[in-house]
Design a protein around this motif. Sequence first.
Motif, PDB file in Angstrom:
ATOM      1  N   MET A  37      42.633  37.920  38.625  1.00 51.01           N
ATOM      2  CA  MET A  37      42.878  38.385  39.983  1.00 51.01           C
ATOM      3  C   MET A  37      41.743  37.998  40.909  1.00 51.01           C
ATOM      4  N   ASP A  38      42.080  37.565  42.104  1.00 49.84           N
ATOM      5  CA  ASP A  38      41.113  37.264  43.148  1.00 49.84           C
ATOM      6  C   ASP A  38      40.994  38.525  44.001  1.00 49.84           C
ATOM      7  N   ILE A  39      39.946  39.319  43.747  1.00 50.39           N
ATOM      8  CA  ILE A  39      39.783  40.620  44.398  1.00 50.39           C
ATOM      9  C   ILE A  39      38.569  40.586  45.319  1.00 50.39           C
ATOM     10  N   PRO A  40      38.786  40.749  46.616  1.00 50.29           N
ATOM     11  CA  PRO A  40      37.655  40.770  47.550  1.00 50.29           C
ATOM     12  C   PRO A  40      36.730  41.960  47.273  1.00 50.29           C
ATOM     13  N   GLU A  41      35.446  41.797  47.566  1.00 47.29           N
ATOM     14  CA  GLU A  41      34.478  42.881  47.344  1.00 47.29           C
ATOM     15  C   GLU A  41      34.842  44.147  48.097  1.00 47.29           C
TER      16      GLU A  41
END
Length: 71
Positions: free
Chosen positions: A20-24
């Motif tokens: 998953m590409d999860i923003p901070e």
Amino acid sequence: MGARRLDHKLDCKACRTVRMDIPEDAEEHTRIHCSSCGAFLGEWGELQDDFYAQARGTEAFDLNNGNITKK
């Protein structure tokens, strides 16, 4: 019982990975995409809920800052 694989909402239906590409700064309604192919996976809140539902009763995995880690 054999090895279990996290699936349901967490696995990408397009490329079959769990990346998953999860923003901070992800919040409940932040849209999350697969970091392998870019497919939409769901909103961060529902993905977290799905992870905890699958991991309930096991101590093999943990979710920390968007990373699923093996304990």
